[in-house]
Design a protein around this motif. Structure first.
Motif, short mmCIF file in Angstrom:
data_model
loop_
_atom_site.label_atom_id
_atom_site.label_comp_id
_atom_site.label_asym_id
_atom_site.label_seq_id
_atom_site.Cartn_x
_atom_site.Cartn_y
_atom_site.Cartn_z
N PRO A 149 -22.88 -33.73 1.59
CA PRO A 149 -23.82 -32.97 2.42
C PRO A 149 -23.66 -31.46 2.33
N GLN A 150 -22.47 -30.97 2.03
CA GLN A 150 -22.31 -29.52 1.91
C GLN A 150 -22.97 -29.01 0.63
N ALA A 151 -22.78 -29.73 -0.47
CA ALA A 151 -23.38 -29.31 -1.73
C ALA A 151 -24.90 -29.50 -1.72
N TYR A 152 -25.37 -30.51 -0.98
CA TYR A 152 -26.80 -30.79 -0.89
C TYR A 152 -27.31 -30.46 0.52
N ALA A 153 -26.93 -29.27 0.98
CA ALA A 153 -27.25 -28.86 2.35
C ALA A 153 -28.75 -28.76 2.59
N HIS A 154 -29.52 -28.37 1.58
CA HIS A 154 -30.96 -28.24 1.75
C HIS A 154 -31.58 -29.59 2.09
N ALA A 155 -31.20 -30.62 1.33
CA ALA A 155 -31.71 -31.96 1.62
C ALA A 155 -31.23 -32.44 2.98
N ALA A 156 -29.97 -32.16 3.32
CA ALA A 156 -29.44 -32.57 4.61
C ALA A 156 -30.21 -31.90 5.76
N ARG A 157 -30.59 -30.63 5.58
CA ARG A 157 -31.38 -29.93 6.60
C ARG A 157 -32.74 -30.59 6.79
N PRO B 162 -30.43 -22.90 -9.95
CA PRO B 162 -29.42 -21.99 -9.40
C PRO B 162 -28.01 -22.47 -9.74
N PRO B 163 -27.07 -21.55 -9.90
CA PRO B 163 -25.70 -21.93 -10.25
C PRO B 163 -25.09 -22.96 -9.29
N ALA B 164 -25.36 -22.81 -7.99
CA ALA B 164 -24.80 -23.77 -7.03
C ALA B 164 -25.34 -25.17 -7.27
N ALA B 165 -26.64 -25.27 -7.59
CA ALA B 165 -27.23 -26.58 -7.87
C ALA B 165 -26.65 -27.16 -9.15
N ALA B 166 -26.41 -26.31 -10.14
CA ALA B 166 -25.81 -26.78 -11.39
C ALA B 166 -24.41 -27.32 -11.14
N GLU C 86 -18.61 -26.63 -19.69
CA GLU C 86 -19.08 -25.24 -19.74
C GLU C 86 -20.38 -25.12 -20.52
N GLU C 87 -20.50 -25.86 -21.61
CA GLU C 87 -21.74 -25.84 -22.40
C GLU C 87 -22.91 -26.38 -21.57
N ALA C 88 -22.65 -27.48 -20.86
CA ALA C 88 -23.71 -28.06 -20.04
C ALA C 88 -24.12 -27.11 -18.92
N ARG C 89 -23.15 -26.47 -18.29
CA ARG C 89 -23.46 -25.54 -17.21
C ARG C 89 -24.30 -24.37 -17.72
N ALA C 90 -23.97 -23.85 -18.89
CA ALA C 90 -24.72 -22.73 -19.45
C ALA C 90 -26.19 -23.10 -19.66
N GLU C 91 -26.45 -24.34 -20.05
CA GLU C 91 -27.84 -24.78 -20.20
C GLU C 91 -28.52 -24.95 -18.84
N MET C 92 -27.80 -25.55 -17.89
CA MET C 92 -28.39 -25.84 -16.58
C MET C 92 -28.80 -24.58 -15.83
N ILE C 93 -27.98 -23.54 -15.89
CA ILE C 93 -28.29 -22.36 -15.09
C ILE C 93 -29.46 -21.57 -15.66
N ARG C 94 -29.99 -22.02 -16.79
CA ARG C 94 -31.22 -21.39 -17.29
C ARG C 94 -32.43 -21.82 -16.48
N PHE C 95 -32.33 -22.98 -15.78
CA PHE C 95 -33.48 -23.47 -15.02
C PHE C 95 -33.14 -23.94 -13.61
N ALA D 296 -20.79 -31.93 -10.72
CA ALA D 296 -19.79 -32.67 -9.97
C ALA D 296 -20.14 -34.14 -9.88
N VAL D 297 -21.42 -34.43 -9.62
CA VAL D 297 -21.86 -35.83 -9.55
C VAL D 297 -21.76 -36.48 -10.92
N LEU D 298 -22.24 -35.79 -11.95
CA LEU D 298 -22.26 -36.37 -13.30
C LEU D 298 -20.86 -36.58 -13.86
N GLY D 299 -19.93 -35.67 -13.53
CA GLY D 299 -18.61 -35.71 -14.14
C GLY D 299 -17.53 -36.38 -13.33
N THR D 300 -17.61 -36.20 -11.99
CA THR D 300 -16.57 -36.79 -11.13
C THR D 300 -17.23 -37.49 -9.94
#
Length: 273
Positions: free
Chosen positions: A101-109, A225-229, A214-223, A234-238
């Motif tokens: 819920p902290q990472a997905y605070a917008h949905a929780a709100r 926000p960094p926090a969403a990436a 790191e490679e995946a994050r660099a791609e994600m933050i192109r589209f 975190a979900v995909l990896g752990t």
């Protein structure tokens, strides 16, 4: 009349079609939507959930609302929905609102705003959508290659058509007020397995190349926000066990098993040709 927001998205488009085929009167809402984007007989209304006032024309005569997590004022949006006389809200949220819920605070709100609106409501927490694999479409078409992180971490991705089918059932049926359902596919699959399913649908080999985090994050933050990436990685990896477990809610609500990723890939093979 049922109002569907996000009507041109992967879930919304399927939901509009399903409701229309069931004989419901539907208003399709998106920021950019016209009559060419919806089935014959469906009213199209351009509106932005970030501007609750823009939704007013779509809500006239509505009995139920399918709502996305979008905009920054969920409480204000829900007040406008209640004032319009809407009798039921079905919110499409994220599994992360429950597990992180902290990472997905917008949905929780949004979930809290819907629960506090005084309206009958149901929350649908979607796991990762199978249609996220469309991000691989261009490299598959060009090179028959896909790249992604965490090649062997499995998650139960859900077919957006199943999310739409559940939403249609909840919008049209009684007995789901106050419920929260978590929608997943029938079994966890890894990125490597999903690439293999696309290859099987095409009848041609598709090479999977594992990226570093790191490679995946660099791609994600192109589209995004960094926090969403970071939350996504975190979900995909752990993932925690709850995120890796198929819930069975799709089957309980629809009376049939959730579609496997391979079925989604076969149905959408043309996107990868």
């Amino acid at each position: 009349m049922i109002v569907v927001t996000g009507a041109t998205g992967n879930v919304g488009r399927a939901l509009v079609r399903r409701l229309t085929e069931a004989g419901e009167t539907v208003t399709a809402v998106a920021r950019h939507v016209g009559t060419d984007d919806v089935p014959t007989g469906v009213r199209a209304v351009a509106a932005d959930l970030g501007d609750p006032q823009s939704l007013a024309p779509a809500l006239e005569g509505a009995k139920a609302l399918f709502l996305l997590v979008a905009g920054e004022d969920p409480a204000g949006l829900l007040r406008r929905v209640a004032a319009a006389g809407v009798a039921k809200v079905v919110l499409l949220s994220s599994q992360g609102a429950g597990t992180r819920p902290q990472a997905y605070a917008h949905a929780a709100r949004f979930e809290a705003a819907v629960a506090g609106s005084g309206l009958p409501f149901t929350v649908l927490r979607s796991g990762g959508l199978a249609s996220n694999a469309l991000a691989w479409a261009e490299p598959v078409r060009r090179h028959r290659t896909v790249a992604g992180p965490f090649a062997d971490v499995a998650l139960p991705f859900v077919d957006p058509a199943d999310v739409a089918a559940v939403a249609a059932a909840v919008l049209r049926e009684d007995g789901h007020d106050g419920a929260t359902f978590t929608l997943t596919g029938p079994e966890p699959t890894t990125p490597r397995q999903r690439a293999a399913a696309i290859a099987a649908a095409l009848g041609e080999p598709v090479t999977f190349v594992e990226q570093s985090r790191e490679e995946a994050r660099a791609e994600m933050i192109r589209f995004m926000p960094p926090a969403a990436a970071e939350a996504t990685l975190a979900v995909l990896g752990t993932p925690i066990p709850e995120e890796q477990t198929a819930t069975g809610d799709v089957e309980r609500l629809l009376g049939r098993p959730a579609a496997p990723f391979s079925a989604w890939a076969a149905r959408n093979a043309a996107a990868f040709r």
